[in-house]
Design a protein around this motif. Sequence first.
Motif, PDB file in Angstrom:
ATOM      1  N   GLY A  49      32.367  37.321  39.787  1.00 54.58           N
ATOM      2  CA  GLY A  49      31.004  37.024  40.190  1.00 54.58           C
ATOM      3  C   GLY A  49      30.212  36.264  39.140  1.00 54.58           C
ATOM      4  N   ARG A  50      30.750  36.174  37.931  1.00 53.90           N
ATOM      5  CA  ARG A  50      30.049  35.458  36.854  1.00 53.90           C
ATOM      6  C   ARG A  50      30.839  34.241  36.371  1.00 53.90           C
ATOM      7  N   PHE A  51      32.153  34.330  36.371  1.00 57.93           N
ATOM      8  CA  PHE A  51      33.014  33.243  35.904  1.00 57.93           C
ATOM      9  C   PHE A  51      33.686  32.593  37.110  1.00 57.93           C
ATOM     10  N   THR A  52      33.882  31.278  37.013  1.00 60.54           N
ATOM     11  CA  THR A  52      34.585  30.539  38.058  1.00 60.54           C
ATOM     12  C   THR A  52      35.591  29.605  37.410  1.00 60.54           C
ATOM     13  N   ILE A  53      36.836  29.694  37.859  1.00 58.15           N
ATOM     14  CA  ILE A  53      37.886  28.817  37.344  1.00 58.15           C
ATOM     15  C   ILE A  53      38.128  27.702  38.351  1.00 58.15           C
ATOM     16  N   SER A  54      38.416  26.514  37.824  1.00 55.52           N
ATOM     17  CA  SER A  54      38.708  25.377  38.686  1.00 55.52           C
ATOM     18  C   SER A  54      39.677  24.450  37.958  1.00 55.52           C
ATOM     19  N   SER A  55      40.225  23.510  38.697  1.00 49.82           N
ATOM     20  CA  SER A  55      41.169  22.591  38.061  1.00 49.82           C
ATOM     21  C   SER A  55      40.987  21.179  38.579  1.00 49.82           C
ATOM     22  N   ASP A  56      41.334  20.236  37.738  1.00 54.90           N
ATOM     23  CA  ASP A  56      41.334  18.823  38.096  1.00 54.90           C
ATOM     24  C   ASP A  56      42.760  18.331  37.887  1.00 54.90           C
ATOM     25  N   ASN A  57      43.513  18.246  38.964  1.00 59.80           N
ATOM     26  CA  ASN A  57      44.920  17.889  38.846  1.00 59.80           C
ATOM     27  C   ASN A  57      45.131  16.496  38.283  1.00 59.80           C
ATOM     28  N   ALA A  58      44.212  15.602  38.585  1.00 60.25           N
ATOM     29  CA  ALA A  58      44.344  14.226  38.087  1.00 60.25           C
ATOM     30  C   ALA A  58      44.272  14.192  36.566  1.00 60.25           C
TER      31      ALA A  58
ATOM     32  N   GLN B  30      33.999  28.030  34.121  1.00 62.24           N
ATOM     33  CA  GLN B  30      32.540  28.057  34.094  1.00 62.24           C
ATOM     34  C   GLN B  30      32.104  29.507  33.918  1.00 62.24           C
ATOM     35  N   MET B  31      31.401  29.770  32.843  1.00 62.04           N
ATOM     36  CA  MET B  31      30.986  31.131  32.520  1.00 62.04           C
ATOM     37  C   MET B  31      29.467  31.212  32.610  1.00 62.04           C
ATOM     38  N   ASN B  32      28.991  31.970  33.574  1.00 65.64           N
ATOM     39  CA  ASN B  32      27.552  32.144  33.783  1.00 65.64           C
ATOM     40  C   ASN B  32      27.164  33.586  33.504  1.00 65.64           C
ATOM     41  N   SER B  33      25.864  33.801  33.364  1.00 60.66           N
ATOM     42  CA  SER B  33      25.337  35.153  33.121  1.00 60.66           C
ATOM     43  C   SER B  33      26.103  35.844  32.000  1.00 60.66           C
ATOM     44  N   LEU B  34      26.287  35.143  30.915  1.00 63.99           N
ATOM     45  CA  LEU B  34      27.085  35.667  29.822  1.00 63.99           C
ATOM     46  C   LEU B  34      26.433  36.895  29.198  1.00 63.99           C
ATOM     47  N   LYS B  35      27.285  37.815  28.766  1.00 59.70           N
ATOM     48  CA  LYS B  35      26.854  39.068  28.152  1.00 59.70           C
ATOM     49  C   LYS B  35      27.406  39.149  26.725  1.00 59.70           C
ATOM     50  N   PRO B  36      26.773  39.925  25.866  1.00 57.90           N
ATOM     51  CA  PRO B  36      27.318  40.077  24.505  1.00 57.90           C
ATOM     52  C   PRO B  36      28.766  40.551  24.504  1.00 57.90           C
ATOM     53  N   GLU B  37      29.151  41.345  25.489  1.00 58.18           N
ATOM     54  CA  GLU B  37      30.537  41.825  25.541  1.00 58.18           C
ATOM     55  C   GLU B  37      31.532  40.747  25.934  1.00 58.18           C
ATOM     56  N   ASP B  38      31.062  39.569  26.293  1.00 55.20           N
ATOM     57  CA  ASP B  38      31.956  38.438  26.535  1.00 55.20           C
ATOM     58  C   ASP B  38      32.338  37.730  25.234  1.00 55.20           C
ATOM     59  N   THR B  39      31.716  38.127  24.135  1.00 55.13           N
ATOM     60  CA  THR B  39      32.023  37.523  22.845  1.00 55.13           C
ATOM     61  C   THR B  39      33.481  37.764  22.481  1.00 55.13           C
ATOM     62  N   ALA B  40      34.195  36.682  22.212  1.00 57.13           N
ATOM     63  CA  ALA B  40      35.625  36.767  21.918  1.00 57.13           C
ATOM     64  C   ALA B  40      36.137  35.373  21.583  1.00 57.13           C
ATOM     65  N   VAL B  41      37.363  35.330  21.094  1.00 56.42           N
ATOM     66  CA  VAL B  41      38.092  34.067  21.026  1.00 56.42           C
ATOM     67  C   VAL B  41      38.823  33.904  22.358  1.00 56.42           C
ATOM     68  N   TYR B  42      38.616  32.792  22.990  1.00 55.33           N
ATOM     69  CA  TYR B  42      39.226  32.514  24.291  1.00 55.33           C
ATOM     70  C   TYR B  42      40.421  31.578  24.094  1.00 55.33           C
ATOM     71  N   TYR B  43      41.555  31.966  24.698  1.00 57.01           N
ATOM     72  CA  TYR B  43      42.797  31.212  24.559  1.00 57.01           C
ATOM     73  C   TYR B  43      43.240  30.695  25.920  1.00 57.01           C
ATOM     74  N   CYS B  44      43.533  29.418  25.970  1.00 55.50           N
ATOM     75  CA  CYS B  44      44.129  28.832  27.151  1.00 55.50           C
ATOM     76  C   CYS B  44      45.627  29.123  27.143  1.00 55.50           C
ATOM     77  N   ALA B  45      46.205  29.328  28.323  1.00 53.20           N
ATOM     78  CA  ALA B  45      47.631  29.634  28.399  1.00 53.20           C
ATOM     79  C   ALA B  45      48.218  29.106  29.698  1.00 53.20           C
ATOM     80  N   ALA B  46      49.533  28.882  29.697  1.00 52.61           N
ATOM     81  CA  ALA B  46      50.251  28.417  30.881  1.00 52.61           C
ATOM     82  C   ALA B  46      51.313  29.443  31.248  1.00 52.61           C
ATOM     83  N   VAL B  47      51.291  29.885  32.499  1.00 51.57           N
ATOM     84  CA  VAL B  47      52.216  30.900  33.012  1.00 51.57           C
ATOM     85  C   VAL B  47      53.024  30.307  34.158  1.00 51.57           C
ATOM     86  N   PRO B  48      54.335  30.496  34.168  1.00 48.34           N
ATOM     87  CA  PRO B  48      55.123  29.998  35.299  1.00 48.34           C
ATOM     88  C   PRO B  48      54.585  30.531  36.622  1.00 48.34           C
ATOM     89  N   ASN B  49      54.535  29.666  37.615  1.00 46.81           N
ATOM     90  CA  ASN B  49      53.967  30.076  38.905  1.00 46.81           C
ATOM     91  C   ASN B  49      54.652  31.314  39.471  1.00 46.81           C
TER      92      ASN B  49
END
Length: 126
Positions: free
Chosen positions: A66-75, A82-101
């Motif tokens: 309800g606060r974060f939305t993920i999207s992709s641009d294949n091109a 997109q992270m909205n309504s951020l809270k102090p507990e969202d504070t962190a190091v964020y890591y991108c990752a790729a997982v086999p489908n």
Amino acid sequence: DVQLQASGGGLVQAGGSLRLSCAASGLTFDDYGLGWFRQAPGKKREGVSFISNSFGVEYYADSVKGRFTISSDNAKNTVYLQMNSLKPEDTAVYYCAAVPNGLLYRLPSESEPDYWGQGTQVTVSS
């Protein structure tokens, strides 16, 4: 070589917004779901959100629904968080990752990504 280039972190006040980007290169975008983990100081790394366009699925941690939305641009082979309504507990190091489908039938665990990007710091002040 596979590269996942993360960007978009920063410092924001509680209630604010940030958008993270993860640009993938060197992998077959259709074979992988992309998304984000995060790790706060003293805590385990946790899955936040993942998307697989090949399977048409998105997953979110309960804490961000309800606060974060993920999207992709294949091109551009790029995934956004997109992270909205951020809270102090969202504070962190964020890591991108790729997982086999084939493993992306729910939010993945830390052991499942084949590839990781560098972390980007998100700090939410109260």
